[in-house]
Motif scaffolding. Structure first.
Motif, mmCIF file in Angstrom:
data_model
loop_
_atom_site.group_PDB
_atom_site.id
_atom_site.type_symbol
_atom_site.label_atom_id
_atom_site.label_comp_id
_atom_site.label_asym_id
_atom_site.label_seq_id
_atom_site.Cartn_x
_atom_site.Cartn_y
_atom_site.Cartn_z
ATOM 1 N N TYR A 247 43.732 -40.229 -6.050
ATOM 2 C CA TYR A 247 43.499 -41.538 -6.640
ATOM 3 C C TYR A 247 42.176 -41.522 -7.424
ATOM 4 O O TYR A 247 42.083 -42.077 -8.526
ATOM 5 C CB TYR A 247 43.469 -42.593 -5.526
ATOM 6 C CG TYR A 247 43.248 -43.980 -6.033
ATOM 7 C CD1 TYR A 247 44.293 -44.718 -6.567
ATOM 8 C CD2 TYR A 247 41.972 -44.548 -6.002
ATOM 9 C CE1 TYR A 247 44.080 -45.991 -7.062
ATOM 10 C CE2 TYR A 247 41.756 -45.814 -6.495
ATOM 11 C CZ TYR A 247 42.811 -46.535 -7.022
ATOM 12 O OH TYR A 247 42.593 -47.791 -7.512
ATOM 13 N N SER A 248 41.168 -40.839 -6.875
ATOM 14 C CA SER A 248 39.846 -40.805 -7.544
ATOM 15 C C SER A 248 39.931 -40.075 -8.884
ATOM 16 O O SER A 248 39.154 -40.338 -9.785
ATOM 17 C CB SER A 248 38.809 -40.132 -6.645
ATOM 18 O OG SER A 248 38.941 -38.733 -6.712
ATOM 19 N N GLY B 298 33.380 -45.289 -7.104
ATOM 20 C CA GLY B 298 32.783 -44.569 -5.975
ATOM 21 C C GLY B 298 33.722 -44.656 -4.773
ATOM 22 O O GLY B 298 34.754 -45.351 -4.809
ATOM 23 N N LEU B 299 33.330 -43.978 -3.699
ATOM 24 C CA LEU B 299 34.192 -43.959 -2.513
ATOM 25 C C LEU B 299 34.369 -45.360 -1.930
ATOM 26 O O LEU B 299 35.451 -45.728 -1.480
ATOM 27 C CB LEU B 299 33.592 -43.006 -1.465
ATOM 28 C CG LEU B 299 34.406 -42.820 -0.197
ATOM 29 C CD1 LEU B 299 35.830 -42.359 -0.483
ATOM 30 C CD2 LEU B 299 33.725 -41.808 0.732
ATOM 31 N N HIS C 299 39.824 -50.521 -2.502
ATOM 32 C CA HIS C 299 41.059 -50.697 -3.267
ATOM 33 C C HIS C 299 42.280 -50.342 -2.410
ATOM 34 O O HIS C 299 43.292 -51.047 -2.417
ATOM 35 C CB HIS C 299 41.016 -49.819 -4.522
ATOM 36 C CG HIS C 299 42.042 -50.207 -5.519
ATOM 37 N ND1 HIS C 299 41.892 -51.316 -6.337
ATOM 38 C CD2 HIS C 299 43.252 -49.673 -5.816
ATOM 39 C CE1 HIS C 299 42.968 -51.426 -7.094
ATOM 40 N NE2 HIS C 299 43.806 -50.442 -6.798
ATOM 41 N N PHE C 300 42.154 -49.266 -1.634
ATOM 42 C CA PHE C 300 43.257 -48.900 -0.737
ATOM 43 C C PHE C 300 43.495 -50.000 0.295
ATOM 44 O O PHE C 300 44.632 -50.362 0.580
ATOM 45 C CB PHE C 300 42.950 -47.573 -0.026
ATOM 46 C CG PHE C 300 43.581 -46.392 -0.696
ATOM 47 C CD1 PHE C 300 44.899 -46.033 -0.423
ATOM 48 C CD2 PHE C 300 42.875 -45.630 -1.609
ATOM 49 C CE1 PHE C 300 45.491 -44.947 -1.048
ATOM 50 C CE2 PHE C 300 43.457 -44.545 -2.232
ATOM 51 C CZ PHE C 300 44.765 -44.198 -1.956
ATOM 52 N N LEU C 301 42.404 -50.517 0.829
ATOM 53 C CA LEU C 301 42.536 -51.553 1.857
ATOM 54 C C LEU C 301 43.266 -52.766 1.315
ATOM 55 O O LEU C 301 44.103 -53.376 1.983
ATOM 56 C CB LEU C 301 41.164 -52.012 2.352
ATOM 57 C CG LEU C 301 40.383 -51.028 3.197
ATOM 58 C CD1 LEU C 301 39.053 -51.612 3.615
ATOM 59 C CD2 LEU C 301 41.186 -50.660 4.422
ATOM 60 N N GLU C 302 42.942 -53.109 0.075
ATOM 61 C CA GLU C 302 43.518 -54.339 -0.490
ATOM 62 C C GLU C 302 44.919 -54.139 -1.044
ATOM 63 O O GLU C 302 45.733 -55.046 -1.050
ATOM 64 C CB GLU C 302 42.600 -54.867 -1.592
ATOM 65 C CG GLU C 302 41.387 -55.578 -0.997
ATOM 66 C CD GLU C 302 40.283 -55.780 -2.015
ATOM 67 O OE1 GLU C 302 40.515 -55.540 -3.215
ATOM 68 O OE2 GLU C 302 39.179 -56.175 -1.591
ATOM 69 N N ASN C 303 45.203 -52.937 -1.536
ATOM 70 C CA ASN C 303 46.447 -52.763 -2.300
ATOM 71 C C ASN C 303 47.463 -51.795 -1.722
ATOM 72 O O ASN C 303 48.539 -51.634 -2.312
ATOM 73 C CB ASN C 303 46.108 -52.301 -3.726
ATOM 74 C CG ASN C 303 45.221 -53.312 -4.419
ATOM 75 O OD1 ASN C 303 45.595 -54.459 -4.575
ATOM 76 N ND2 ASN C 303 44.033 -52.890 -4.797
ATOM 77 N N ALA C 304 47.125 -51.140 -0.622
ATOM 78 C CA ALA C 304 48.073 -50.150 -0.101
ATOM 79 C C ALA C 304 49.401 -50.824 0.247
ATOM 80 O O ALA C 304 49.421 -51.939 0.775
ATOM 81 C CB ALA C 304 47.481 -49.480 1.126
#
Ligand SMILES: Nc1ncnc2c1ncn2[C@@H]1O[C@H](COP(=O)(O)OP(=O)(O)OP(=O)(O)O)[C@@H](O)[C@H]1O
Ligand SMILES: [Mg+2]
Length: 571
Positions: free
Chosen positions: A391-392, A399-400, A406-411
């Motif tokens: 993804y990066s 940044g990390l 982003h993963f937390l919100e959109n996974a």
């Protein structure tokens, strides 16, 4: 601060403090399992790192709906799953370990270092050579085909005949659950034995459907009775040998220890989460040893999982616990797990008893013990490093911290899963994001066992990361002053020593992963051991003593790089 020279009083959270409310959680974020990159690059990475960016753009790295597909080695097997479920003290772990012992190769994955130690000891004693592997220990035994590990260290790339995952209901834990899910889906074993609460059965069956594994559920009954008392303890005058008083803050633990010892009939061992694990084991061993003077235990819920202690009666001093946000009642599973430590089969007490200090608390105790634990609905999940890395590549400016957010919100998740709570890790990400180090190194710091709620521990991490970024090598003596560790004289000095132990523990953890850059593992380990001894010295001196039987440790240990001969024998 006695021994640590930490330069930065404030850990920068880059303005995220509003989002990152501190949360107390019984589960330490020991989250090695996200280190997919160290364990071997997954299929996705291989496929997409060699492909062109167009192809990578088409792939949805946020799609976490098929986590069983992340583990190709396990998917090549048709695993036989044995679910050992039942109440506490029903022999679930015992039966799974029997299978492990008789298998040509295997792994035990436990939720606590203490449990991994207990299993390694037991297997080695039974002439089954067994390595011990935790985030901070590697004890390898010649010819071993068995391993006892903490669940975060489970290897999902090797093949085993037999594997055991203990306390599998932890897959519902907000912070560590995903490591249990990873072990459940990812361990490649002919036989996989899962021990835990029946409340996890439907979820496990559902999660394993796409794997095609065979599932066999074995129900167990308690091996010895557990009797809820109708009478509260009322007064500490009624404390007896073999009692364990449970409370949830270290301040209360020391208060209760003092109150009981002032009665001059009993000495108390203590067990709580922030004590070094070695100290916890020794405190528990002293309590278990009938010939020791320490005949009462004062403990937090750190005793609540799988441990076999010589407890006759559990006494809840309170039925409420602060969970980081508010005081709340203990859950049914917490009450059962803790109460289940009394009257262990094979201990000195054939019948266990459980009560409360105060009469008002008895109704909740009784109703909790009668009720089944609520059925688990979802298992924890977290993206592997490989997914984050891919993804990066599409978002090189993020940044990390932003990537994780982003993963937390959109996974995208299927209904059986939730995404792990990683507030603590986000705090670390915010600290390391400003440093000129690779994403992989940042990730390593993020998953390290740092306690960001503890000021000394979080400062230690910041300093390690900064020194690593600036010089590429981190010498322990840059932040550690030799010769300054002392037997604590006050509770705040004790707390500080516990925190110093955490920082040294973190150094050891990093030294196993960045060996060349953290070269002082031995020194850190020996200083850690000294911290443990000084804490024990404090525990033995604190309160009333019939006959002080303390080891002869000077009150001020020379914790320099050359340890004295006298001290060496304890280390
Ligand atoms: N068949 C047996 N023979 C001898 N000892 C046994 C047997 N079954 C269990 N035990 C002993 O009884 C104690 C409790 O067993 P075990 O730890 O397996 O319980 P458990 O169901 O896993 O409990 P928990 O839910 O608390 O983890 C242990 O000390 C274990 O060694
Ligand atoms: Mg068990």
């Amino acid at each position: 601060m006695a021994a640590l020279l930490l330069r930065h009083r404030q850990v920068s959270t880059l303005g995220v403090s509003g989002i990152l409310k501190d949360k107390l959680d019984p589960c330490r974020p020991h989250v090695e399992s996200r280190l997919g990159a160290l364990a071997g690059v997954c299929n996705l990475l291989r496929e997409y790192s060699t492909s062109n960016d167009n192809r990578a753009h088409k792939f949805d790295f946020l799609d976490l709906t098929c986590p069983h597909a992340w583990y190709p080695v396990a998917r090549r097997k048709n695993r036989k799953i044995f679910l050992h479920v039942g109440p506490t003290n029903s022999g679930k772990t015992y039966h799974a370990l029997k299978q492990l012992e008789s298998s040509p190769s295997g792994v035990y994955c436990g939720p606590l270092r203490l449990l991994a130690w207990e299993v390694a000891k037991r297997l080695n004693k039974a002439n089954v050579p067994c390595d011990l592997i935790t985030g901070q220990e590697r004890e390898e035994v010649n010819g071993a085909k068995h391993k006892a590990v903490t669940v975060e260290m489970a290897d999902v790339t090797s093949n085993y005949s037999c594997a055991v995952v203990d306390e599998i209901q932890m897959l519902g834990c907000m912070t560590r659950g995903f490591s249990f899910t990873r072990a459940l889906l990812g361990i490649s074993a002919d036989e996989l034995h899962l021990c835990g609460d029946p409340a996890a059965v439907p979820l496990i069956q559902e999660i394993l459907k796409p794997t095609g594994d065979d599932i066999n559920v074995q129900y167990y009954e308690r091996l010895s009775p557990l009797v809820p008392s109708q009478k509260p303890l009322g007064s500490f005058k009624n404390i007896e040998t073999g009692d364990c008083i449970v409370t949830f803050s270290r301040r209360e633990i020391y208060k209760l220890k003092g109150q009981i010892e002032r009665g001059r009939k009993h000495l108390c061992s203590v067990v709580y989460g922030s004590l070094p694990p070695e100290t916890r084991t020794r405190q528990a061993t002293m309590f278990n040893d009938a010939s020791s003077e320490f005949d009462v235990l004062v403990a937090s819920d750190a005793i609540g999982m799988g441990l076999n202690l010589n407890i006759s009666r559990i006494i809840f001093s309170t039925m409420k616990k602060f969970d980081g946000v508010e005081m709340r009642d203990l859950t049914i599973s917490e009450v059962k797990q803790i109460a289940g430590r009394a009257g262990r089969y094979g201990s000195d007490f054939p019948v266990g008893e459980v009560t409360c200090l105060h009469a008002d608390d008895l109704p909740l105790l009784h109703s909790s013990l009668k009720s089944p634990s609520p059925i688990l609905e979802c298992a924890g999940l977290f993206p592997t490093f490989d997914l984050i890395f891919m993804y990066s590549r599409l978002h090189p400016k993020k940044g990390l911290y932003r990537i994780m957010e982003h993963f937390l919100e959109n996974a995208k998740l299927s209904e059986n899963y939730f995404i792990a709570n990683c507030e603590e890790m986000l705090k670390v990400a915010a600290v390391v994001d400003v440093l000129p180090i690779s994403l992989h190194d940042k990730y390593l710091f993020v998953i390290s066992p740092v306690d960001m709620r503890n000021e000394i521990s979080s400062q230690g991490l910041t300093q390690f990361a900064q020194n690593y970024a600036q010089k590429g090598i981190v010498r322990l003596k840059e932040i550690f002053t030799p010769g300054t560790l002392q037997v604590p004289k006050t509770e705040s000095a004790l707390k500080e020593l516990e925190s110093i132990h955490k920082v040294l523990d973190l150094y050891v953890w990093l030294s196993f992963r960045l060996e060349d850059s953290f070269p002082d593992r031995e020194l850190a380990a020996s200083q850690k051991a000294i911290c443990g001894l000084l804490i024990e010295e404090f525990l033995e001196r604190f309160g009333w003593q019939k006959q002080p039987k303390t080891r002869k440790l000077p009150s001020r240990v020379n914790s320099g790089f050359l340890l004295s001969k006298e001290t060496r024998q304890y280390v």
